[in-house]
Enzyme design. Structure first.
Site, PDB file in Angstrom:
ATOM      1  N   GLU A 113       0.833  -1.212   0.000  1.00  0.00           N
ATOM      2  CA  GLU A 113       0.000   0.000   0.000  1.00  0.00           C
ATOM      3  C   GLU A 113       0.864   1.257   0.000  1.00  0.00           C
ATOM      4  OE1 GLU A 113      -3.155   0.035   3.004  1.00  0.00           O
ATOM      5  OE2 GLU A 113      -3.681  -1.991   2.337  1.00  0.00           O
ATOM      6  N   ASP A 166       3.843   1.459  -1.320  1.00  0.00           N
ATOM      7  CA  ASP A 166       4.375   1.589  -2.678  1.00  0.00           C
ATOM      8  C   ASP A 166       3.338   2.204  -3.609  1.00  0.00           C
ATOM      9  OD1 ASP A 166       6.637   0.479  -1.723  1.00  0.00           O
ATOM     10  OD2 ASP A 166       6.276  -1.524  -2.537  1.00  0.00           O
ATOM     11  N   SER A 196      30.296  12.426  -4.276  1.00  0.00           N
ATOM     12  CA  SER A 196      29.892  11.070  -3.900  1.00  0.00           C
ATOM     13  C   SER A 196      30.602  10.102  -4.844  1.00  0.00           C
ATOM     14  CB  SER A 196      28.375  10.945  -3.902  1.00  0.00           C
ATOM     15  OG  SER A 196      27.914  10.843  -5.201  1.00  0.00           O
ATOM     16  N   LEU A 197      30.225   8.858  -4.856  1.00  0.00           N
ATOM     17  CA  LEU A 197      30.937   7.871  -5.670  1.00  0.00           C
ATOM     18  C   LEU A 197      29.961   7.147  -6.573  1.00  0.00           C
ATOM     19  CD1 LEU A 197      33.110   6.217  -2.855  1.00  0.00           C
ATOM     20  CD2 LEU A 197      34.011   7.513  -4.783  1.00  0.00           C
ATOM     21  N   ASP A 233      29.724   2.827   6.245  1.00  0.00           N
ATOM     22  CA  ASP A 233      28.373   3.372   6.192  1.00  0.00           C
ATOM     23  C   ASP A 233      28.190   4.346   7.346  1.00  0.00           C
ATOM     24  OD1 ASP A 233      25.976   3.730   5.075  1.00  0.00           O
ATOM     25  OD2 ASP A 233      25.047   1.932   5.892  1.00  0.00           O
ATOM     26  N   GLU A 247      34.778   9.686   7.588  1.00  0.00           N
ATOM     27  CA  GLU A 247      33.430   9.242   7.914  1.00  0.00           C
ATOM     28  C   GLU A 247      33.266   9.153   9.421  1.00  0.00           C
ATOM     29  OE1 GLU A 247      32.294   8.783   4.869  1.00  0.00           O
ATOM     30  OE2 GLU A 247      30.375   7.789   5.150  1.00  0.00           O
ATOM     31  N   TYR A 283      40.020   9.284   5.353  1.00  0.00           N
ATOM     32  CA  TYR A 283      40.538   8.591   4.171  1.00  0.00           C
ATOM     33  C   TYR A 283      40.965   9.541   3.070  1.00  0.00           C
ATOM     34  CZ  TYR A 283      35.486   9.075   3.326  1.00  0.00           C
ATOM     35  OH  TYR A 283      34.212   9.550   3.221  1.00  0.00           O
ATOM     36  N   CYS A 286      -8.441 -12.856  16.069  1.00  0.00           N
ATOM     37  CA  CYS A 286      -7.227 -12.182  16.534  1.00  0.00           C
ATOM     38  C   CYS A 286      -6.542 -13.048  17.588  1.00  0.00           C
ATOM     39  CB  CYS A 286      -7.595 -10.822  17.133  1.00  0.00           C
ATOM     40  SG  CYS A 286      -6.222 -10.052  18.009  1.00  0.00           S
ATOM     41  N   CYS A 311      -6.962 -11.218  21.145  1.00  0.00           N
ATOM     42  CA  CYS A 311      -8.232 -10.977  21.851  1.00  0.00           C
ATOM     43  C   CYS A 311      -9.379 -11.841  21.348  1.00  0.00           C
ATOM     44  CB  CYS A 311      -8.614  -9.504  21.759  1.00  0.00           C
ATOM     45  SG  CYS A 311      -9.174  -9.030  20.117  1.00  0.00           S
ATOM     46  N   CYS A 364      -7.612  -6.624  13.195  1.00  0.00           N
ATOM     47  CA  CYS A 364      -8.453  -6.925  14.346  1.00  0.00           C
ATOM     48  C   CYS A 364      -9.244  -5.647  14.605  1.00  0.00           C
ATOM     49  CB  CYS A 364      -7.583  -7.273  15.552  1.00  0.00           C
ATOM     50  SG  CYS A 364      -8.495  -7.135  17.094  1.00  0.00           S
ATOM     51  N   CYS A 384      -8.524  -4.748  22.585  1.00  0.00           N
ATOM     52  CA  CYS A 384      -7.545  -5.782  22.234  1.00  0.00           C
ATOM     53  C   CYS A 384      -6.222  -5.421  22.910  1.00  0.00           C
ATOM     54  CB  CYS A 384      -7.364  -5.857  20.719  1.00  0.00           C
ATOM     55  SG  CYS A 384      -6.002  -6.922  20.225  1.00  0.00           S
TER      56      CYS A 384
HETATM   57  S1  IVH Z   1      36.223   8.475  -0.929  1.00  0.00           S
HETATM   58  C1  IVH Z   1      35.743  11.967  -3.789  1.00  0.00           C
HETATM   59  N1  IVH Z   1      36.470   6.461   0.748  1.00  0.00           N
HETATM   60  O1  IVH Z   1      30.816   6.970   0.534  1.00  0.00           O
HETATM   61  C2  IVH Z   1      36.004  10.828  -2.887  1.00  0.00           C
HETATM   62  N2  IVH Z   1      34.364   7.532   0.546  1.00  0.00           N
HETATM   63  O2  IVH Z   1      28.925   6.868  -1.675  1.00  0.00           O
HETATM   64  C3  IVH Z   1      34.792  10.338  -2.237  1.00  0.00           C
HETATM   65  N3  IVH Z   1      32.640   6.601   2.009  1.00  0.00           N
HETATM   66  O3  IVH Z   1      30.460  10.437   0.150  1.00  0.00           O
HETATM   67  C4  IVH Z   1      35.006   9.718  -0.978  1.00  0.00           C
HETATM   68  N4  IVH Z   1      33.889   5.073   2.961  1.00  0.00           N
HETATM   69  O4  IVH Z   1      30.902   9.523   2.507  1.00  0.00           O
HETATM   70  C5  IVH Z   1      35.643   7.391   0.220  1.00  0.00           C
HETATM   71  N5  IVH Z   1      36.812   4.688   2.206  1.00  0.00           N
HETATM   72  C6  IVH Z   1      36.009   5.612   1.683  1.00  0.00           C
HETATM   73  C7  IVH Z   1      34.656   5.724   2.070  1.00  0.00           C
HETATM   74  C8  IVH Z   1      33.873   6.702   1.458  1.00  0.00           C
HETATM   75  C9  IVH Z   1      32.691   5.617   2.918  1.00  0.00           C
HETATM   76  C10 IVH Z   1      31.434   7.403   1.709  1.00  0.00           C
HETATM   77  C11 IVH Z   1      31.669   8.878   1.518  1.00  0.00           C
HETATM   78  C12 IVH Z   1      31.107   9.197   0.181  1.00  0.00           C
HETATM   79  C13 IVH Z   1      30.153   8.077  -0.036  1.00  0.00           C
HETATM   80  C14 IVH Z   1      29.859   7.868  -1.487  1.00  0.00           C
END
Ligand code: IVH
Length: 663
Positions: free
Chosen positions: A34, A36, A81-82, A113, A168, A222, A404, A407, A422, A428
């Site tokens: 629902e 979705d 981001s990646l 994460d 991170e 990192y 149920c 109850c 129920c 209940c």
């Molecule tokens: S490198 C431009 N190294 O993953 C370089 N990111 O999905 C980008 N993350 O925004 C980051 N572990 O927050 C890098 N060993 C790692 C990581 C890492 C987690 C996160 C980071 C990034 C996200 C992208």
């Protein structure tokens, strides 16, 4: 407003509300199918009526957006981001598309994460910390990061000038479990996963920042911004540089000569990552030669010199021993598989959610079946599929019960709903238990101490039959519950008393009206101003409020047509709850008395204590003077205590204060 705009506004509210219930692990009210369907309807309407679409809505959000709580920080070098790849072939393709320098090596790191942060040091001293935000503008969380022990406040060797590093912030699994156990015992909402817990902890307002040090965040760095200016030419050396300067670096990384080495690393850590003690969801593969990075460049959002290899969610095989029914707050029956315990993604699993009867039928899941299960995003495992090839013929087809299990009421299935319910909302006990947890939760009446366990004990004791009954229990009633001592019982009584002066919006949220969370409750309260006006409103008037549509209106209207609900509301009124938006002094027991607080209170926050004093006609002051009547000295009192003693002002402890406000 035309009907499309109004329906879209309603869908935004409904989705926000149900997503909150789902993601915060409070019992969802509607089956996933629902939910979705709501999302699908909304996205179709958004396509046809883009003028009414909310660009900032949660389903469209990419990453976070900076909140108002923190000052903004512009990232000079954007925090990217990646891109993700999911198979070794995709990984090889990714780097083949890039014109790599001859003989390039790679660095493999675990993908943590957590929450990306940037840390800036001036002459070796930590001066600024920021979140990633939308990559260009983040939030200034310096003050909060100062409270994180794992973040070094000084760099070893005190490198001169400006150093920016990135990494991170995370919460280890051990801390995550401890934090959630504590929250559960206090009746607070649980964090869905360590990432949410880390983000929620770091993004605290100043008022609550004491939780930051208590919860124990970790950090791994990192990325050394502008590494070459420090004479660092490879990512491998950057990690060594970070570590030598006292910055925490994760232990699981390796410099690999070629993609074969990368593949080996990926397969080795697929299972070993569960021994790390924190959640990782993949491997980040970076070109080792960082002097080549600028030339290779970035796409609009991600570098082309690095990629994230995402592990598939781990699966396990086990047997379904039984299928049991859990009854939710609004009476929805959800089947749950009881499994032969099995290890999955680092934990022992013995339950899997089955969503609803249709899903069981569609996947042909039977009791006794061998199934494959998986965990998505660290939450409750789900059954992927049955291994029919090993069926023995003794497996039993599951049918939803007709009554149920809690109850005994006859189960109903409303037209248009896939859920079985129920219908016995008023008595209940399974529903009462869930309603009570919700009633006492932070968005509701915020009664600390009433969580899952106590809600269970209370309903099992037979002492309560409606939510309002918890306010009628005596000290002895509370103490007769298993493992509740006198101090806890007194604290709960004080909590309950304090909860009576919460604003109307808390009560309307806490009642648990179907489809009404705290945002919708706020709209209702703003429009009607009192329970009386809400009660007598017709469905049409309710649905005309912006952001409330026919579905919510029907739920609200029905709620106020039910005799048991009306009786409960009258009970609350008689007990002195806020029934309107104007504050009303329930008694004048503290008329004209001036209170000053120092140190922490156990039973409630200072704000709540202040509300209580005001509700009883008293006043609060921030400093002690000859006109102060009482100084309430809590835990670790400050200089106000000495001043009170010097001026001869009466000092009382928390217990005495509680006895004054419980009238
Ligand atoms: S490198 C431009 N190294 O993953 C370089 N990111 O999905 C980008 N993350 O925004 C980051 N572990 O927050 C890098 N060993 C790692 C990581 C890492 C987690 C996160 C980071 C990034 C996200 C992208």
């Amino acid at each position: 407003m035309d009907i499309f705009e109004s329906r879209m506004n309603e869908l935004y509210r409904l989705i926000e509300y149900h997503a909150g219930l789902y993601y915060d692990k409070d019992s969802p009210e509607i089956p996933d199918s629902e939910y979705d369907a709501l999302v699908r309807e909304l996205s179709e309407l958004e396509r046809d009526y883009p003028q009414y679409a909310r660009k900032d809505f949660l389903t469209h959000k990419v990453g976070g957006s900076p909140s108002e709580l923190f000052a903004k920080v512009e990232h000079e070098v954007p925090m990217l981001s990646l891109d993700n790849v999911f198979t070794p072939d995709e990984l090889v393709n990714f780097f083949e598309r890039v014109d790599l320098p001859e003989g390039s090596g790679f660095v493999c790191e675990m993908k943590i994460d957590g929450l990306a942060v940037s840390l800036v040091y001036e002459d070796g001293v930590f001066v600024r910390g920021a979140t990633r935000g939308n990559g260009h503008t983040g939030e200034d969380v310096t003050a909060n990061l100062m409270l994180v022990d794992a973040v070094p406040k000084r760099l070893k060797g005190a490198p001169s000038g400006r150093v920016e590093v990135r990494g991170e912030v995370l919460m280890s699994l051990e801390r995550f479990n401890a934090v959630n156990a504590l929250r559960e015992s206090r009746g607070e909402k649980l964090f869905a996963n360590p990432r949410n817990a880390a983000a929620g902890t770091l993004r605290q307002s100043e008022k609550n920042n004491h939780v930051i040090a208590e919860r124990g965040l970790d950090v791994f760095l990192y990325y050394l911004v502008d590494a070459e200016s420090f004479g660092v030419m490879t990512q491998g050396d950057a990690l060594v540089w970070l570590s030598e300067h006292g910055l925490p670096v994760q232990s699981a990384y390796r410099v690999c000569e070629n993609l074969d080495g990368v593949k080996e690393f990926i397969s080795r850590w697929q299972n070993e990552r569960y021994t790390l003690g924190y959640v990782t969801d993949g491997v980040v593969v970076k070109l080792n030669d960082l002097t080549a990075w600028p030339e290779i460049g970035n796409t609009s959002h991600a570098p082309r010199w690095a990629v994230a290899y995402k592990y598939p969610p781990e699966e396990a095989r086990t047997r379904i021993r039984d299928i049991i029914i859990s009854v939710g707050r609004t009476g929805v029956l959800t089947p749950v598989a009881v499994l032969e315990p099995v290890r999955l993604a680092g934990t022992q699993v013995s339950r899997a959610g089955l969503h609803n009867a249709d899903e069981i039928a569609r996947k042909d899941i039977r009791i006794g079946d061998i199934v494959r299960i998986r965990k998505a995003a660290e939450i409750i495992p789900e059954v992927i599929a049955v291994d029919v090839s090993v069926r023995e013929g003794t497996e039993r087809v599951f049918t939803m019960p007709e009554r149920c299990p809690a109850c005994g009421s006859e189960i109903v299935r409303l037209p248009g709903e896939s859920a079985f319910r129920c219908p016995n909302r008023s008595s209940c006990l399974a529903q009462l238990k869930e309603s009570l947890k919700y009633f006492a939760s932070r968005d509701g009446m915020n009664i600390k101490g009433i969580g899952k366990k106590l809600a269970e004990k209370l309903t099992a004791s037979g002492k309560i039959h409606a939510l309002s009954d918890i306010y009628t229990l005596s000290l002895n009633d509370w103490m007769s519950l298993d493992k509740i001592g006198e101090i806890s019982a007194r604290n709960i009584l004080a909590e309950l008393e304090a909860s009576k002066s919460r604003p109307l919006v808390s009560l309307i949220t806490a009642l648990g009206i179907k489809d009404v969370g705290k945002n919708t409750a706020a709209l209702l309260v703003e429009h009607f101003g009192s329970v009386e006006a809400m009660k007598s409103a017709g469905e049409e008037e309710i649905s005309a409020i912006e952001g409330v549509g026919p579905v919510i209106a029907r739920s609200v209207h029905e709620f106020f047509r039910n005799d048991a609900n009306l009786k409960m509301i009258e009970d609350f009124r008689a007990m002195g709850f806020m029934m309107g938006t104007k504050s009303q002094a329930v008694s004048n027991a503290l008329e004209g008395k001036v209170f000053v607080f120092t140190g922490g209170l156990e039973a409630m926050t200072r704000e709540e204590a202040g509300e209580k004093v005001k509700a009883l006609g008293g006043k609060i002051s921030g400093s002690v003077s000859a006109r102060t009547d009482y100084v309430v000295a809590g835990d670790k009192p400050g200089s106000k205590l000495r001043k009170a003693e010097a001026l001869g002002v009466r000092v009382i402890d928390e217990q005495e204060f509680l006895s004054m406000i419980i009238t």
